[in-house]
Design a protein around this motif. Structure first.
Motif, PDB file in Angstrom:
ATOM      1  N   MET A  53     -29.774 -17.084   4.903  1.00  0.00           N
ATOM      2  CA  MET A  53     -30.657 -18.124   4.422  1.00  0.00           C
ATOM      3  C   MET A  53     -31.424 -17.627   3.202  1.00  0.00           C
ATOM      4  O   MET A  53     -31.850 -16.484   3.166  1.00  0.00           O
ATOM      5  N   MET A  54     -31.563 -18.493   2.219  1.00  0.00           N
ATOM      6  CA  MET A  54     -32.210 -18.138   0.966  1.00  0.00           C
ATOM      7  C   MET A  54     -33.736 -18.123   1.141  1.00  0.00           C
ATOM      8  O   MET A  54     -34.304 -19.024   1.754  1.00  0.00           O
ATOM      9  N   SER A  55     -34.383 -17.097   0.582  1.00  0.00           N
ATOM     10  CA  SER A  55     -35.841 -17.045   0.633  1.00  0.00           C
ATOM     11  C   SER A  55     -36.419 -18.135  -0.275  1.00  0.00           C
ATOM     12  O   SER A  55     -35.735 -18.649  -1.168  1.00  0.00           O
ATOM     13  N   ARG A  56     -37.666 -18.476  -0.058  1.00  0.00           N
ATOM     14  CA  ARG A  56     -38.316 -19.510  -0.885  1.00  0.00           C
ATOM     15  C   ARG A  56     -38.358 -19.062  -2.344  1.00  0.00           C
ATOM     16  O   ARG A  56     -38.126 -19.864  -3.250  1.00  0.00           O
ATOM     17  N   ASN A  57     -38.619 -17.779  -2.587  1.00  0.00           N
ATOM     18  CA  ASN A  57     -38.644 -17.283  -3.964  1.00  0.00           C
ATOM     19  C   ASN A  57     -37.275 -17.409  -4.626  1.00  0.00           C
ATOM     20  O   ASN A  57     -37.172 -17.809  -5.782  1.00  0.00           O
ATOM     21  N   GLU A  58     -36.219 -17.091  -3.898  1.00  0.00           N
ATOM     22  CA  GLU A  58     -34.861 -17.216  -4.426  1.00  0.00           C
ATOM     23  C   GLU A  58     -34.545 -18.689  -4.692  1.00  0.00           C
ATOM     24  O   GLU A  58     -33.928 -19.025  -5.706  1.00  0.00           O
ATOM     25  N   GLU A  59     -34.983 -19.547  -3.789  1.00  0.00           N
ATOM     26  CA  GLU A  59     -34.757 -20.988  -3.956  1.00  0.00           C
ATOM     27  C   GLU A  59     -35.455 -21.514  -5.224  1.00  0.00           C
ATOM     28  O   GLU A  59     -34.861 -22.258  -6.007  1.00  0.00           O
ATOM     29  N   VAL A  76     -43.869 -16.124  -8.992  1.00  0.00           N
ATOM     30  CA  VAL A  76     -42.712 -16.034  -8.087  1.00  0.00           C
ATOM     31  C   VAL A  76     -41.526 -15.406  -8.818  1.00  0.00           C
ATOM     32  O   VAL A  76     -40.866 -14.497  -8.286  1.00  0.00           O
ATOM     33  N   GLN A 126     -42.119 -11.676  -9.500  1.00  0.00           N
ATOM     34  CA  GLN A 126     -41.990 -10.892  -8.269  1.00  0.00           C
ATOM     35  C   GLN A 126     -40.534 -10.793  -7.829  1.00  0.00           C
ATOM     36  O   GLN A 126     -40.092  -9.745  -7.364  1.00  0.00           O
ATOM     37  N   HIS A 127     -39.804 -11.875  -7.964  1.00  0.00           N
ATOM     38  CA  HIS A 127     -38.423 -11.938  -7.488  1.00  0.00           C
ATOM     39  C   HIS A 127     -37.450 -11.167  -8.385  1.00  0.00           C
ATOM     40  O   HIS A 127     -36.497 -10.561  -7.895  1.00  0.00           O
TER      41      HIS A 127
END
Length: 130
Positions: A1-7, A51, A54-55
């Protein structure tokens, strides 16, 4: 599952791609700013910037300029587009575009075009040349 930051990052890249396509095809004549993209993501521009930093370790503008450069290079490979046409399409003044392009690509747009137009020679083995 993709993290919110990746999304958020992936959606950011998708929005840039769609926007550049709109710009090049003439559906818009205004370059998005970070706040325009953040608004489409329903987040604050500062949050978007934080975001992505950081990502990825890079500011969002790094990716935006990278994608603009990709499009500029594609357009410059078509000799029917003058450097000025490419600049105006990407919402740059031609002299600023040349400075920006050289800073990122290491060569001027004209020099890039010349280098991209040079055909690649393939050595043919002597046994096949006969």
């Amino acid at each position: 599952m993709m993290s919110r930051n990746e999304e958020i990052f992936q959606h950011y890249l998708e929005i840039i791609d769609i926007h550049l396509d709109d710009l090049i095809s003439g559906r818009t004549d205004r370059m998005y700013e970070l706040q325009d993209i953040a608004a489409q993501l329903f987040i604050h521009p500062t949050h978007l910037s934080t975001v992505i930093k950081q990502h990825t370790g890079h500011h969002p503008c790094f990716f935006y300029e990278q994608k603009i450069m990709e499009q500029a290079k594609i357009m410059l490979q078509n000799p029917q587009h003058s450097v000025a046409d490419v600049a105006y399409t990407l919402t740059y003044d031609p002299s600023n575009f040349t400075k920006w392009f050289k800073a990122f690509a290491g060569v001027t747009p004209s020099k890039y075009r010349q280098q991209a137009a040079v055909p690649v020679r393939v050595a043919v083995p002597v046994s096949m040349a006969s």
